[in-house]
Design a protein around this motif. Sequence first.
Motif, PDB file in Angstrom:
ATOM      1  N   PHE A 177       6.097  26.774 -33.106  1.00  0.00           N
ATOM      2  CA  PHE A 177       5.561  28.134 -33.094  1.00  0.00           C
ATOM      3  C   PHE A 177       4.158  28.146 -33.702  1.00  0.00           C
ATOM      4  CE2 PHE A 177      10.148  28.344 -33.499  1.00  0.00           C
ATOM      5  CZ  PHE A 177      10.531  29.362 -32.654  1.00  0.00           C
ATOM      6  N   GLY A 178       3.329  29.108 -33.261  1.00  0.00           N
ATOM      7  CA  GLY A 178       2.038  29.312 -33.907  1.00  0.00           C
ATOM      8  C   GLY A 178       0.876  28.677 -33.178  1.00  0.00           C
ATOM      9  N   ALA A 230      14.807  21.152 -37.107  1.00  0.00           N
ATOM     10  CA  ALA A 230      13.644  20.364 -36.673  1.00  0.00           C
ATOM     11  C   ALA A 230      12.636  21.239 -35.946  1.00  0.00           C
ATOM     12  CB  ALA A 230      14.078  19.189 -35.806  1.00  0.00           C
ATOM     13  N   CYS A 231      12.408  22.435 -36.462  1.00  0.00           N
ATOM     14  CA  CYS A 231      11.422  23.349 -35.893  1.00  0.00           C
ATOM     15  C   CYS A 231      10.152  23.320 -36.738  1.00  0.00           C
ATOM     16  CB  CYS A 231      11.966  24.776 -35.827  1.00  0.00           C
ATOM     17  SG  CYS A 231      13.263  25.006 -34.595  1.00  0.00           S
ATOM     18  N   ARG A 232       9.007  23.429 -36.065  1.00  0.00           N
ATOM     19  CA  ARG A 232       7.717  23.380 -36.756  1.00  0.00           C
ATOM     20  C   ARG A 232       6.964  24.687 -36.562  1.00  0.00           C
ATOM     21  NH1 ARG A 232       5.423  17.567 -34.756  1.00  0.00           N
ATOM     22  NH2 ARG A 232       5.465  18.676 -32.753  1.00  0.00           N
ATOM     23  N   PHE A 233       6.213  25.022 -37.601  1.00  0.00           N
ATOM     24  CA  PHE A 233       5.355  26.204 -37.557  1.00  0.00           C
ATOM     25  C   PHE A 233       3.926  25.751 -37.818  1.00  0.00           C
ATOM     26  CE2 PHE A 233       9.593  27.531 -38.470  1.00  0.00           C
ATOM     27  CZ  PHE A 233       9.745  28.731 -37.805  1.00  0.00           C
ATOM     28  N   PRO A 240      22.724  27.035 -44.861  1.00  0.00           N
ATOM     29  CA  PRO A 240      22.470  25.592 -44.774  1.00  0.00           C
ATOM     30  C   PRO A 240      21.183  25.178 -44.050  1.00  0.00           C
ATOM     31  CG  PRO A 240      24.104  26.216 -43.158  1.00  0.00           C
ATOM     32  CD  PRO A 240      23.818  27.448 -43.952  1.00  0.00           C
ATOM     33  N   CYS A 241      20.299  26.128 -43.733  1.00  0.00           N
ATOM     34  CA  CYS A 241      18.949  25.741 -43.301  1.00  0.00           C
ATOM     35  C   CYS A 241      18.071  25.550 -44.533  1.00  0.00           C
ATOM     36  CB  CYS A 241      18.331  26.820 -42.410  1.00  0.00           C
ATOM     37  SG  CYS A 241      19.105  26.993 -40.779  1.00  0.00           S
ATOM     38  N   PHE A 242      17.036  24.757 -44.406  1.00  0.00           N
ATOM     39  CA  PHE A 242      16.023  24.663 -45.459  1.00  0.00           C
ATOM     40  C   PHE A 242      14.672  24.413 -44.815  1.00  0.00           C
ATOM     41  CE2 PHE A 242      17.790  20.392 -44.990  1.00  0.00           C
ATOM     42  CZ  PHE A 242      16.695  19.547 -45.026  1.00  0.00           C
ATOM     43  N   THR A 243      13.623  24.925 -45.457  1.00  0.00           N
ATOM     44  CA  THR A 243      12.277  24.878 -44.884  1.00  0.00           C
ATOM     45  C   THR A 243      11.288  24.308 -45.886  1.00  0.00           C
ATOM     46  OG1 THR A 243      12.728  26.796 -43.468  1.00  0.00           O
ATOM     47  CG2 THR A 243      10.424  26.244 -43.855  1.00  0.00           C
ATOM     48  N   LEU A 244      10.543  23.306 -45.475  1.00  0.00           N
ATOM     49  CA  LEU A 244       9.499  22.695 -46.291  1.00  0.00           C
ATOM     50  C   LEU A 244       8.190  23.418 -46.003  1.00  0.00           C
ATOM     51  CD1 LEU A 244      10.298  18.949 -45.446  1.00  0.00           C
ATOM     52  CD2 LEU A 244      11.484  20.462 -47.060  1.00  0.00           C
ATOM     53  N   LEU A 245       7.591  24.027 -47.014  1.00  0.00           N
ATOM     54  CA  LEU A 245       6.346  24.757 -46.845  1.00  0.00           C
ATOM     55  C   LEU A 245       5.145  23.845 -47.092  1.00  0.00           C
ATOM     56  CD1 LEU A 245       7.240  28.086 -48.721  1.00  0.00           C
ATOM     57  CD2 LEU A 245       7.531  27.536 -46.295  1.00  0.00           C
ATOM     58  N   LEU A 285       8.225  23.175 -41.953  1.00  0.00           N
ATOM     59  CA  LEU A 285       9.235  22.431 -41.205  1.00  0.00           C
ATOM     60  C   LEU A 285      10.602  22.969 -41.600  1.00  0.00           C
ATOM     61  CD1 LEU A 285       8.027  18.732 -41.748  1.00  0.00           C
ATOM     62  CD2 LEU A 285       7.948  20.003 -39.609  1.00  0.00           C
ATOM     63  N   SER A 286      11.397  23.344 -40.611  1.00  0.00           N
ATOM     64  CA  SER A 286      12.730  23.885 -40.887  1.00  0.00           C
ATOM     65  C   SER A 286      13.805  22.949 -40.348  1.00  0.00           C
ATOM     66  CB  SER A 286      12.895  25.270 -40.263  1.00  0.00           C
ATOM     67  OG  SER A 286      12.084  26.222 -40.889  1.00  0.00           O
ATOM     68  N   TYR A 287      14.846  22.756 -41.149  1.00  0.00           N
ATOM     69  CA  TYR A 287      15.963  21.894 -40.776  1.00  0.00           C
ATOM     70  C   TYR A 287      17.289  22.615 -40.988  1.00  0.00           C
ATOM     71  CZ  TYR A 287      12.619  18.023 -40.901  1.00  0.00           C
ATOM     72  OH  TYR A 287      11.546  17.200 -40.683  1.00  0.00           O
ATOM     73  N   TYR A 288      18.315  22.171 -40.258  1.00  0.00           N
ATOM     74  CA  TYR A 288      19.670  22.669 -40.414  1.00  0.00           C
ATOM     75  C   TYR A 288      20.494  21.537 -40.992  1.00  0.00           C
ATOM     76  CZ  TYR A 288      24.187  24.702 -39.053  1.00  0.00           C
ATOM     77  OH  TYR A 288      25.471  25.210 -39.057  1.00  0.00           O
ATOM     78  N   ALA A 289      20.896  21.681 -42.253  1.00  0.00           N
ATOM     79  CA  ALA A 289      21.522  20.579 -42.979  1.00  0.00           C
ATOM     80  C   ALA A 289      22.749  19.997 -42.273  1.00  0.00           C
ATOM     81  CB  ALA A 289      21.872  21.026 -44.399  1.00  0.00           C
TER      82      ALA A 289
END
Length: 217
Positions: free
Chosen positions: A93-94, A122-125, A139-144, A187-191
């Motif tokens: 996205f973006g 495994a989605c990217r912004f 259970p998702c987590f996002t690395l800023l 970066l977003s992930y689903y654990a």
Amino acid sequence: MDWLGNVIFEDREIENERLELTDKEANYILGPNLTLNNCTLVLKVSARGLSLNRARFINCTFEVKQELKNYQQWITASLKGCRFKGRLSGCDFGHWPEYGKEPEYQRGSIEDCDFSEARLDACRFHGDDPRSLQFPKWPCFTLLDPIRRADELRDLPWPKVFGRRLTSMLDQSPENRYKHPRSTIALSYYAPAEAKRLDITEEAFKAALEKCDFIVY
């Protein structure tokens, strides 16, 4: 729908409507020169059946009824004040200007959007600032800001397999073909999906997540 199975929305503005894009035999084409305002879009098609080209979405809701996988065309769309629900994996996205020189790849943007009811893996912004976006919780987590914080991320106590893969993906050296582009702001992930993929437990991620304040979970 024409004889090729195309359903085309272009050269117009649509407000306060519900669009159901659910025919698996159709190819839905949104844009160019399309603006949707305060609309609900129900998506139940594969990435192959959905084409975006310089479309603008303002205060729209996307209800993803079938997991949308490996879909990069969001980067051709302008998304402002939109809400996403459902499963998305491998999506971008973006604004990712390096993706291509064609005009549609220079128009992408994302602002004030809410993914709190989505399942992202495994989605990217891409763009300038992730702070206007709402991301899903555990259970998702996002690395800023992962590129700028790559050294800090590498030092966290990740499960070893995930840590090695993350280090490789964040490597910005020219020879690293798996790298994330510098435009990546989150970066977003689903654990559970990552745990199954790597044959580890979901809880194995928690030790790293609890160590810093630039991970949303």
